[in-house]
Design a protein around this motif. Structure first.
Motif, short mmCIF file in Angstrom:
data_model
loop_
_atom_site.label_atom_id
_atom_site.label_comp_id
_atom_site.label_asym_id
_atom_site.label_seq_id
_atom_site.Cartn_x
_atom_site.Cartn_y
_atom_site.Cartn_z
N GLU A 40 16.15 6.38 -0.16
CA GLU A 40 14.85 6.91 -0.61
C GLU A 40 14.24 7.95 0.31
O GLU A 40 13.31 8.65 -0.07
N GLY A 41 14.68 8.00 1.55
CA GLY A 41 14.00 8.79 2.57
C GLY A 41 12.82 7.99 3.12
O GLY A 41 12.60 6.84 2.74
N LEU A 42 12.08 8.58 4.01
CA LEU A 42 10.90 7.90 4.55
C LEU A 42 9.79 7.92 3.51
O LEU A 42 9.48 8.97 2.95
N VAL A 43 9.21 6.78 3.25
CA VAL A 43 8.07 6.68 2.34
C VAL A 43 7.03 5.77 2.97
O VAL A 43 7.35 4.92 3.80
N LEU A 44 5.80 5.95 2.58
CA LEU A 44 4.73 5.09 3.06
C LEU A 44 4.88 3.71 2.45
O LEU A 44 5.23 3.57 1.29
N LYS A 45 4.58 2.69 3.25
CA LYS A 45 4.68 1.31 2.79
C LYS A 45 3.32 0.64 2.92
O LYS A 45 2.55 0.94 3.83
N GLU A 46 3.02 -0.29 2.02
CA GLU A 46 1.78 -1.05 2.10
C GLU A 46 1.80 -1.94 3.32
O GLU A 46 2.79 -2.60 3.61
N GLY A 47 0.71 -1.97 4.05
CA GLY A 47 0.61 -2.82 5.23
C GLY A 47 -0.81 -2.90 5.72
O GLY A 47 -1.68 -2.15 5.29
N LYS A 48 -1.06 -3.81 6.63
CA LYS A 48 -2.40 -4.03 7.17
C LYS A 48 -2.50 -3.35 8.54
O LYS A 48 -1.56 -3.34 9.31
N ASN A 49 -3.64 -2.77 8.82
CA ASN A 49 -3.89 -2.19 10.14
C ASN A 49 -5.39 -2.23 10.43
O ASN A 49 -6.20 -2.53 9.56
N SER A 50 -5.73 -1.91 11.66
CA SER A 50 -7.15 -1.97 12.04
C SER A 50 -7.93 -0.75 11.58
O SER A 50 -9.14 -0.70 11.72
N LEU B 211 -4.35 11.29 -1.02
CA LEU B 211 -3.62 10.94 -2.24
C LEU B 211 -3.42 9.43 -2.39
O LEU B 211 -2.81 8.98 -3.34
N VAL B 212 -3.91 8.66 -1.43
CA VAL B 212 -3.82 7.20 -1.45
C VAL B 212 -2.38 6.75 -1.74
O VAL B 212 -2.13 5.91 -2.58
N GLY B 213 -1.42 7.36 -1.04
CA GLY B 213 -0.03 6.94 -1.14
C GLY B 213 0.73 7.51 -2.32
O GLY B 213 1.90 7.20 -2.50
N ILE B 214 0.11 8.34 -3.12
CA ILE B 214 0.80 8.92 -4.27
C ILE B 214 1.56 10.16 -3.81
O ILE B 214 1.02 11.00 -3.10
N GLY B 215 2.80 10.27 -4.22
CA GLY B 215 3.59 11.46 -3.89
C GLY B 215 4.35 11.32 -2.59
O GLY B 215 4.22 10.33 -1.88
N GLU B 216 5.13 12.29 -2.31
CA GLU B 216 5.96 12.32 -1.10
C GLU B 216 5.27 13.20 -0.07
O GLU B 216 5.02 14.36 -0.32
N ILE B 217 5.01 12.66 1.11
CA ILE B 217 4.38 13.48 2.13
C ILE B 217 5.37 13.95 3.18
O ILE B 217 5.08 14.88 3.92
N PHE B 218 6.55 13.32 3.27
CA PHE B 218 7.53 13.73 4.25
C PHE B 218 8.28 14.95 3.73
O PHE B 218 8.90 14.88 2.67
N PRO B 219 8.22 16.07 4.46
CA PRO B 219 8.77 17.32 3.94
C PRO B 219 10.29 17.39 3.91
O PRO B 219 10.84 18.27 3.27
N GLU B 220 10.96 16.48 4.59
CA GLU B 220 12.41 16.51 4.63
C GLU B 220 12.94 15.09 4.77
O GLU B 220 12.24 14.20 5.22
N ARG B 221 14.18 14.88 4.38
CA ARG B 221 14.79 13.56 4.52
C ARG B 221 15.10 13.30 5.98
O ARG B 221 15.51 14.20 6.71
N VAL B 222 14.91 12.08 6.41
CA VAL B 222 15.12 11.72 7.81
C VAL B 222 16.12 10.58 7.85
O VAL B 222 15.96 9.58 7.17
#
Length: 155
Positions: free
Chosen positions: A39-49, A143-154
């Motif tokens: 999938e490449g790098l994508v944002l994942k749901e998680g908890k933070n401060s 975008l609240v996690g919508i779409g791809e923000i990473f410009p290239e595959r890592v």
């Protein structure tokens, strides 16, 4: 960094140390690495401060990683541009124990500094006054996690 009230002070310091492309490291496990290869790098749901509740994010360390161990045996490197970091990077203060009183000891005017710059200064102080190794969260607040923000595959 101590002479800037705005977040651009952090990014100028970052650019002085690394140039226009900043090395970010993400330590992960084998199964997550296999997913990232697909999938490449994508944002994942998680908890933070940073937010109450859960939000989409991904964590990195600047310049190096000290999270590589038997559980996180794969280390990924992502070279991010300063402009990209300016859009999506936030200091990860989950473990930082520096507070506003500590900032006052260093002559930081709390009435003038932005909250984002204050967060990066807290981490910078807590990290023995080094940018290298600072933990950041990559979040897409617009975008609240919508779409791809990473410009290239890592990988």
């Amino acid at each position: 960094m101590f002479n800037s009230f705005e977040i651009d002070g952090f990014f100028k310091a970052l650019e002085l140390q690394y140039g226009k492309r900043i090395p970010l490291y993400h330590a992960t496990d084998i199964s997550s690495y296999e997913m990232i290869k697909k999938e490449g790098l994508v944002l994942k749901e998680g908890k933070n401060s940073f937010h109450w509740g859960y939000s989409s994010q991904l964590y990195f360390q600047i310049g190096r990683s000290d999270y590589l161990d038997t559980y996180r045996s794969v280390l990924l490197k992502f070279n991010a541009s300063i402009d990209w970091l300016g859009q999506f990077a936030f200091a990860d203060l989950d473990n930082v124990i520096i507070n506003d009183k500590d900032l006052l000891k260093f002559g930081i005017c709390l009435e003038q500094i932005t909250s984002e710059m204050k967060d990066f200064l807290k981490y910078y102080i807590w990290n023995d006054f080094m940018i290298e190794g600072m933990e950041i969260m990559i979040m897409d607040l617009n975008l609240v996690g919508i779409g791809e923000i990473f410009p290239e595959r890592v990988v």
